[in-house]
Design a protein around this motif. Structure first.
Motif, PDB file in Angstrom:
ATOM      1  N   UNK A  23      54.928 100.435 115.342  1.00 39.42           N
ATOM      2  CA  UNK A  23      54.577  99.552 114.224  1.00 39.42           C
ATOM      3  C   UNK A  23      55.636  98.478 114.034  1.00 39.42           C
ATOM      4  N   UNK A  24      55.190  97.329 113.513  1.00 42.46           N
ATOM      5  CA  UNK A  24      56.080  96.224 113.172  1.00 42.46           C
ATOM      6  C   UNK A  24      56.093  96.050 111.663  1.00 42.46           C
ATOM      7  N   UNK A  25      57.233  95.638 111.136  1.00 45.75           N
ATOM      8  CA  UNK A  25      57.339  95.337 109.710  1.00 45.75           C
ATOM      9  C   UNK A  25      58.069  94.016 109.531  1.00 45.75           C
ATOM     10  N   UNK A  26      57.622  93.249 108.564  1.00 38.08           N
ATOM     11  CA  UNK A  26      58.282  92.012 108.170  1.00 38.08           C
ATOM     12  C   UNK A  26      58.668  92.177 106.707  1.00 38.08           C
ATOM     13  N   UNK A  27      59.941  91.890 106.390  1.00 42.36           N
ATOM     14  CA  UNK A  27      60.422  92.073 105.027  1.00 42.36           C
ATOM     15  C   UNK A  27      61.193  90.837 104.556  1.00 42.36           C
ATOM     16  N   UNK A  28      60.526  89.921 103.833  1.00 43.06           N
ATOM     17  CA  UNK A  28      61.287  88.851 103.188  1.00 43.06           C
ATOM     18  C   UNK A  28      62.064  89.443 102.013  1.00 43.06           C
ATOM     19  N   UNK A  29      63.273  88.918 101.750  1.00 40.15           N
ATOM     20  CA  UNK A  29      64.092  89.503 100.694  1.00 40.15           C
ATOM     21  C   UNK A  29      64.952  88.443 100.004  1.00 40.15           C
ATOM     22  N   UNK A  65      64.422  99.236 115.211  1.00 43.82           N
ATOM     23  CA  UNK A  65      65.370  98.168 115.511  1.00 43.82           C
ATOM     24  C   UNK A  65      64.913  96.934 114.756  1.00 43.82           C
ATOM     25  N   UNK A  66      65.865  96.221 114.144  1.00 41.79           N
ATOM     26  CA  UNK A  66      65.474  95.034 113.387  1.00 41.79           C
ATOM     27  C   UNK A  66      66.411  93.873 113.683  1.00 41.79           C
ATOM     28  N   UNK A  67      65.873  92.684 113.487  1.00 40.58           N
ATOM     29  CA  UNK A  67      66.643  91.444 113.559  1.00 40.58           C
ATOM     30  C   UNK A  67      66.220  90.616 112.361  1.00 40.58           C
ATOM     31  N   UNK A  68      67.157  89.882 111.815  1.00 41.49           N
ATOM     32  CA  UNK A  68      66.851  89.103 110.621  1.00 41.49           C
ATOM     33  C   UNK A  68      67.465  87.732 110.670  1.00 41.49           C
ATOM     34  N   UNK A  69      67.116  86.941 109.683  1.00 40.15           N
ATOM     35  CA  UNK A  69      67.664  85.607 109.505  1.00 40.15           C
ATOM     36  C   UNK A  69      67.892  85.440 108.010  1.00 40.15           C
ATOM     37  N   UNK A  70      69.161  85.237 107.616  1.00 40.03           N
ATOM     38  CA  UNK A  70      69.517  85.147 106.205  1.00 40.03           C
ATOM     39  C   UNK A  70      70.325  83.885 105.942  1.00 40.03           C
ATOM     40  N   UNK A  71      70.031  83.241 104.830  1.00 37.39           N
ATOM     41  CA  UNK A  71      70.879  82.164 104.325  1.00 37.39           C
ATOM     42  C   UNK A  71      71.753  82.781 103.242  1.00 37.39           C
ATOM     43  N   UNK A  72      73.062  82.568 103.338  1.00 40.66           N
ATOM     44  CA  UNK A  72      74.009  83.138 102.388  1.00 40.66           C
ATOM     45  C   UNK A  72      74.786  82.014 101.726  1.00 40.66           C
ATOM     46  N   UNK A  73      74.955  82.104 100.397  1.00 38.16           N
ATOM     47  CA  UNK A  73      75.786  81.162  99.656  1.00 38.16           C
ATOM     48  C   UNK A  73      76.676  81.957  98.722  1.00 38.16           C
ATOM     49  N   UNK A  74      77.950  81.599  98.667  1.00 42.54           N
ATOM     50  CA  UNK A  74      78.865  82.301  97.774  1.00 42.54           C
ATOM     51  C   UNK A  74      79.907  81.382  97.194  1.00 42.54           C
ATOM     52  N   UNK A  75      80.403  81.756  96.021  1.00 47.22           N
ATOM     53  CA  UNK A  75      81.475  81.023  95.357  1.00 47.22           C
ATOM     54  C   UNK A  75      82.559  81.994  94.954  1.00 47.22           C
ATOM     55  N   UNK A  76      83.820  81.558  95.134  1.00 51.60           N
ATOM     56  CA  UNK A  76      84.935  82.385  94.705  1.00 51.60           C
ATOM     57  C   UNK A  76      85.063  82.314  93.192  1.00 51.60           C
ATOM     58  N   UNK A 179      79.164  92.357 100.047  1.00 51.14           N
ATOM     59  CA  UNK A 179      78.362  93.515  99.648  1.00 51.14           C
ATOM     60  C   UNK A 179      77.160  92.940  98.915  1.00 51.14           C
ATOM     61  N   UNK A 180      75.963  93.127  99.461  1.00 50.40           N
ATOM     62  CA  UNK A 180      74.752  92.513  98.905  1.00 50.40           C
ATOM     63  C   UNK A 180      73.698  93.569  98.554  1.00 50.40           C
ATOM     64  N   UNK A 181      73.062  93.368  97.431  1.00 52.34           N
ATOM     65  CA  UNK A 181      71.923  94.176  96.995  1.00 52.34           C
ATOM     66  C   UNK A 181      70.724  93.250  97.000  1.00 52.34           C
ATOM     67  N   UNK A 182      69.690  93.592  97.738  1.00 51.21           N
ATOM     68  CA  UNK A 182      68.518  92.719  97.815  1.00 51.21           C
ATOM     69  C   UNK A 182      67.238  93.491  97.586  1.00 51.21           C
ATOM     70  N   UNK A 183      66.244  92.756  97.125  1.00 51.35           N
ATOM     71  CA  UNK A 183      64.900  93.283  96.898  1.00 51.35           C
ATOM     72  C   UNK A 183      63.983  92.573  97.880  1.00 51.35           C
ATOM     73  N   UNK A 184      63.147  93.355  98.570  1.00 52.34           N
ATOM     74  CA  UNK A 184      62.246  92.777  99.556  1.00 52.34           C
ATOM     75  C   UNK A 184      60.835  93.290  99.402  1.00 52.34           C
ATOM     76  N   UNK A 185      59.930  92.632 100.116  1.00 51.44           N
ATOM     77  CA  UNK A 185      58.523  93.041 100.145  1.00 51.44           C
ATOM     78  C   UNK A 185      58.179  93.332 101.596  1.00 51.44           C
ATOM     79  N   UNK A 186      57.981  94.601 101.929  1.00 52.67           N
ATOM     80  CA  UNK A 186      57.775  95.033 103.317  1.00 52.67           C
ATOM     81  C   UNK A 186      56.282  95.087 103.643  1.00 52.67           C
ATOM     82  N   UNK A 187      55.888  94.342 104.656  1.00 56.09           N
ATOM     83  CA  UNK A 187      54.487  94.420 105.104  1.00 56.09           C
ATOM     84  C   UNK A 187      54.403  94.355 106.609  1.00 56.09           C
TER      85      UNK A 187
END
Length: 187
Positions: A23-29, A65-76, A179-187
């Motif tokens: 099975x394949x799953x796609x999870x935007x988060x 096995x998974x591969x993803x693509x994430x955009x990350x932004x952070x401020x000190x 350290x990131x906490x994310x919410x996703x929708x898996x389909x």
């Protein structure tokens, strides 16, 4: 009695495992969390956010096995009206072991810097030239998939390479830990 309890636990785990081989799953988060750029003194810690998608293929009933693509932004954190901001594109590649609705994961995460700025009051200046364009981290984490397709993912990226190009006194080998906490929708 112990054999009965172990058999019952194993049966429950086998029945609740929702993923099947092939099975394949796609999870935007979407997520938020904490960042720490080491060796920057008062400007080292801060907050960040991520937006992305993971693609997972189930190699076996409980192993994916998974591969993803994430955009990350952070401020000190701000110190006397000074702060730094960072933007990266992350490509996490993970092995995931599922048991019931839980999963543990680990892998490698190449990252490419998009932007880095230093801010003093209303003035900002690019600091991107002082950073390596490529970095590598070891992401480890856990996730929980609710009985709906909603997932909750907690992930820590442990740096394997330094962020800065040249070592300056007091800023040797700066590394970015998130350290990131994310919410996703898996389909």
């Amino acid at each position: 009695m112990k054999k009965f309890i172990m058999s019952a636990v194993m049966a429950i785990v086998a029945l609740t495992a929702s993923a099947q081989k092939g099975e394949y799953y796609i999870t935007p988060h979407l997520g938020f969390g904490y960042l720490n750029m080491s060796n920057l003194g008062d400007l080292s810690g801060g907050i960040g956010g991520t937006l992305g998608v993971d693609f997972e293929y189930m190699v076996a009933d409980q192993f994916g096995l998974s591969a993803g693509l994430d955009a990350f932004y952070g401020e000190s954190n701000k110190e006397n009206d000074c702060y730094n901001s960072y933007s990266y594109i992350n490509i996490p590649v993970l092995a995931q072991y599922h048991f019931g609705n839980f999963a543990v994961k680990a892998g490698l995460q190449p990252a490419f810097i998009v932007d880095a700025d230093g801010h003093i009051g209303d003035v900002s200046a690019s600091a991107k030239d002082g950073f390596n364009s490529f970095s590598l981290a070891l992401p480890v984490g856990i996730s929980y998939t609710f009985n709906t397709p909603i997932t909750l993912d907690l992930r820590c990226a442990i740096p394997l390479t330094k962020q800065n190009k040249e070592s300056e006194p007091g800023f040797d080998d700066s590394k970015l830990t998130t350290v990131m906490l994310s919410v996703g929708y898996r389909f």
